[in-house]
Design a protein around this motif. Structure first.
Motif, PDB file in Angstrom:
ATOM      1  N   LEU A 121      67.252  47.435 -21.919  1.00 43.32           N
ATOM      2  CA  LEU A 121      66.984  46.461 -20.853  1.00 43.32           C
ATOM      3  C   LEU A 121      65.474  46.341 -20.621  1.00 43.32           C
ATOM      4  CD1 LEU A 121      68.584  44.969 -18.166  1.00 43.32           C
ATOM      5  CD2 LEU A 121      66.737  46.369 -17.257  1.00 43.32           C
ATOM      6  N   LEU A 122      64.785  47.480 -20.551  1.00 36.01           N
ATOM      7  CA  LEU A 122      63.334  47.460 -20.300  1.00 36.01           C
ATOM      8  C   LEU A 122      62.585  46.813 -21.469  1.00 36.01           C
ATOM      9  CD1 LEU A 122      62.793  50.978 -18.661  1.00 36.01           C
ATOM     10  CD2 LEU A 122      62.988  48.761 -17.531  1.00 36.01           C
ATOM     11  N   GLN A 123      63.060  47.112 -22.673  1.00 37.35           N
ATOM     12  CA  GLN A 123      62.432  46.544 -23.873  1.00 37.35           C
ATOM     13  C   GLN A 123      62.500  45.010 -23.837  1.00 37.35           C
ATOM     14  OE1 GLN A 123      64.666  47.372 -27.476  1.00 37.35           O
ATOM     15  NE2 GLN A 123      62.758  47.829 -28.561  1.00 37.35           N
ATOM     16  N   ARG A 124      63.682  44.477 -23.516  1.00 37.89           N
ATOM     17  CA  ARG A 124      63.855  43.018 -23.487  1.00 37.89           C
ATOM     18  C   ARG A 124      63.166  42.392 -22.282  1.00 37.89           C
ATOM     19  NH1 ARG A 124      69.946  42.612 -23.557  1.00 37.89           N
ATOM     20  NH2 ARG A 124      69.713  44.713 -22.739  1.00 37.89           N
ATOM     21  N   ALA A 125      63.137  43.144 -21.171  1.00 36.80           N
ATOM     22  CA  ALA A 125      62.460  42.634 -19.970  1.00 36.80           C
ATOM     23  C   ALA A 125      60.969  42.467 -20.282  1.00 36.80           C
ATOM     24  CB  ALA A 125      62.664  43.598 -18.809  1.00 36.80           C
ATOM     25  N   LYS A 126      60.405  43.452 -20.937  1.00 36.24           N
ATOM     26  CA  LYS A 126      58.972  43.401 -21.284  1.00 36.24           C
ATOM     27  C   LYS A 126      58.704  42.200 -22.211  1.00 36.24           C
ATOM     28  CE  LYS A 126      54.776  44.994 -22.217  1.00 36.24           C
ATOM     29  NZ  LYS A 126      53.708  45.280 -21.297  1.00 36.24           N
ATOM     30  N   ALA A 127      59.631  41.981 -23.156  1.00 36.77           N
ATOM     31  CA  ALA A 127      59.447  40.899 -24.129  1.00 36.77           C
ATOM     32  C   ALA A 127      59.520  39.515 -23.481  1.00 36.77           C
ATOM     33  CB  ALA A 127      60.500  41.021 -25.230  1.00 36.77           C
ATOM     34  N   LEU A 128      60.030  39.451 -22.255  1.00 37.36           N
ATOM     35  CA  LEU A 128      60.120  38.143 -21.563  1.00 37.36           C
ATOM     36  C   LEU A 128      58.747  37.655 -21.103  1.00 37.36           C
ATOM     37  CD1 LEU A 128      63.245  38.656 -19.242  1.00 37.36           C
ATOM     38  CD2 LEU A 128      63.123  37.195 -21.263  1.00 37.36           C
ATOM     39  N   GLY A 129      57.792  38.584 -20.988  1.00 39.27           N
ATOM     40  CA  GLY A 129      56.472  38.167 -20.476  1.00 39.27           C
ATOM     41  C   GLY A 129      55.363  39.045 -21.002  1.00 39.27           C
ATOM     42  N   ASP A 130      54.280  39.151 -20.186  1.00 36.66           N
ATOM     43  CA  ASP A 130      53.122  39.943 -20.630  1.00 36.66           C
ATOM     44  C   ASP A 130      52.953  41.224 -19.821  1.00 36.66           C
ATOM     45  OD1 ASP A 130      52.183  37.662 -22.227  1.00 36.66           O
ATOM     46  OD2 ASP A 130      51.882  36.770 -20.233  1.00 36.66           O
ATOM     47  N   TYR A 131      53.526  41.231 -18.603  1.00 29.84           N
ATOM     48  CA  TYR A 131      53.283  42.353 -17.702  1.00 29.84           C
ATOM     49  C   TYR A 131      54.607  42.695 -17.023  1.00 29.84           C
ATOM     50  CZ  TYR A 131      50.739  45.044 -14.103  1.00 29.84           C
ATOM     51  OH  TYR A 131      50.251  46.030 -13.286  1.00 29.84           O
ATOM     52  N   LEU A 132      55.058  43.970 -17.180  1.00 26.43           N
ATOM     53  CA  LEU A 132      56.363  44.338 -16.616  1.00 26.43           C
ATOM     54  C   LEU A 132      56.218  45.323 -15.453  1.00 26.43           C
ATOM     55  CD1 LEU A 132      59.504  44.332 -16.719  1.00 26.43           C
ATOM     56  CD2 LEU A 132      59.337  46.284 -18.295  1.00 26.43           C
ATOM     57  N   ILE A 133      56.832  44.931 -14.336  1.00 26.14           N
ATOM     58  CA  ILE A 133      56.887  45.839 -13.183  1.00 26.14           C
ATOM     59  C   ILE A 133      58.325  46.349 -13.074  1.00 26.14           C
ATOM     60  CG2 ILE A 133      56.542  46.074 -10.689  1.00 26.14           C
ATOM     61  CD1 ILE A 133      54.546  43.841 -10.768  1.00 26.14           C
TER      62      ILE A 133
END
Ligand code: CTP
Length: 455
Positions: free
Chosen positions: A20-32
């Protein structure tokens, strides 16, 4: 820069979380990533989280996907964060599909496909095994208890025992349990833990037998009615490495724990007086007033006020005075207790035949804390100071019948990941000592005869 935010408990960090975190990060440039606190998890009904907040944060950090990690500790924080960090995309797993659509007002919402075949709940079950619970007694409390089990992961109700088989059958059928019996050995065959919800004076016998059969025990309050019996039971439990827990629901409620922590934190100064009242009108002839079952106001309700008093002032009181209003059979319909400590006092009012205002007042040298009835199902309390501008109100979640909290603590203790102690052996032993004092003919009491009127 495209900013993405996601939230979770991330307990027992697993492949589903990683993906989930891997794909969330891939959605943009900066992951919180927002990680929930234990208190917030409890408040939203997610009980039995195993890893501490620090461990869960560390696991998220180790993935290397999170650019920033936040702690989520209250309802409404997600919207606050979305605005504060100027978020472009809010994302969570598809188990939440549709639940956050209203955030579209603030940003894009994306539900990512949940990884199949894995969850923290599943791992908790695998790592620790399921607690198979056998229930002794099928009365009112057992009826309330059974539906609450479903809210706690890692425990399953297997069988019900009652010497009156018809009663066991009725409750088993109502809760879709296949096994009901009037033979205790059958209960032991199917269970590795026993919940005792039978009359007070049977607790000792049932609890001892269950412990000697190697079963963990969760026993309704009052655990027993004699100090030596309580000490013996805790001794057996310790020797056999078993869990023995007194099911005094208030002790495990998140709001109650919070109230006690605040009261002891020094906010209201030194505690000098604790007044606690709990009354509940019942009809004559009810289970609560049965003399042969040691019924009466004090044995039925006294544990709740005593719990608060022991938590706040300790168990080393100096003297006790009982004033008891009894019916023709000698069963107490209303009891007042004054307890003297070296530097404090406490008083209790409990009644099954008299209705008082059921509040809890904790008075200190700097202010007081007040919780109104039903304070034993703590949902809110207030702190009052001399300067009323400083007054504060607190609210807490108390879900359903509130029995899920004690069940959750019991499961966690059995599995050895319980870090919090809600009720100590010492407190349970002190409670049984107090019950013994009350029931002992030799204890000096002022007895007042009272007719039970209709209610
Ligand atoms: N998640 C996922 N795939 C899984 C499990 C979780 O994509 N197999 C996602 C969730 O949808 C959520 C995030 O991971 O967006 C954090 O989930 P969390 O609730 O902490 O994990 P669960 O395993 O679902 O926990 P529980 O079993 O306690 O509900």
């Amino acid at each position: 820069m495209k900013k993405v935010i996601t939230y979770g408990s991330f307990d027992l960090f697993h492949e589903g979380h990683y993906r989930l975190l891997q794909r969330a990060k891939a959605l943009g440039d900066y992951l919180i990533v927002g990680v929930t606190t234990e208190q917030y998890d409890e408040a939203r009904g997610k009980l039995n989280v195993v890893d501490s907040l620090m461990e869960r944060i560390d696991h998220v950090r180790q993935t290397g996907f999170a650019d920033k990690i936040l702690i989520e500790d209250h309802v409404g924080q997600k919207v606050e964060d979305i605005q504060k960090y100027d978020i472009d995309i809010f994302t969570v797993g598809s188990d939440w599909a549709g639940k956050f659509d209203h955030y579209r007002e603030y940003c894009e919402v994306i539900y990512l496909e949940r990884t199949k075949g894995i969850s923290s709940t599943m791992l908790r079950g695998q790592n620790f095994g399921i607690v198979r619970l056998g229930i002794i007694g099928s009365g009112r409390i057992a009826k309330r208890f059974l539906p609450e089990i479903k809210y706690v992961s890692g425990i399953h109700a297997e069988a019900i025992y009652n010497p009156h088989i018809e009663s066991a059958k009725e409750l088993a059928e109502a809760n879709e349990l296949e096994i009901y019996t009037d033979k205790i050995e059958i209960l032991y065959e199917h269970a590795n833990a026993i919940y005792i919800a039978a009359p007070h004076n049977t607790h000792y016998g049932y609890a001892k037998d269950a412990l000697l059969h190697g079963k963990h025990v969760l026993c309704e309050k009052p655990l027993v009615l004699k100090e030596r019996e309580a000490k013996e039971l805790f001794g057996i439990a310790k020797e056999k490495n078993l869990v023995l827990t007194e099911a005094l629901k208030t002790a495990y409620a998140p709001g109650f724990a919070k109230m006690i922590t605040i009261a002891k934190s020094g906010n209201i100064g030194r505690i000098v007086d604790v007044e606690a009242a709990f009354t509940k009108l019942v009809g004559e002839g009810g289970r609560e007033l049965k003399k042969e079952e040691n019924g009466g106001s004090f044995t039925e309700l006294g544990s709740y006020p005593l719990l608060v008093i022991f938590k706040l002032l300790g168990t080393d009181y100096q003297s006790v005075k009982f004033t008891v209003f009894v019916n023709a059979e000698g069963v107490d319909l209303y009891t007042k207790v004054d307890i003297r400590y070296k530097k404090a006092v406490a008083s209790i009012k409990v009644g099954l035949g008299v209705k008082t205002e059921g509040n809890l007042i904790i008075s200190g040298t700097n202010g007081n804390m007040v919780a109104e009835a039903p304070w034993w199902m703590t949902k809110n309390f207030e702190i009052h100071y001399e300067d009323t501008e400083q007054n504060e109100k607190f609210f807490a979640k108390y879900a359903g019948q509130g029995l899920r909290y004690e069940i959750s603590a019991f499961v966690a203790q059995i599995n050895g990941y319980q870090k919090k102690i809600f009720m100590t052996d010492k407190e349970s032993i002190a409670l049984s000592r107090f019950m013994e004092l009350f029931l002992d003919e030799k204890t000096e009491k002022e007895m007042i005869y009272m007719e039970k009127e209709r209610c």
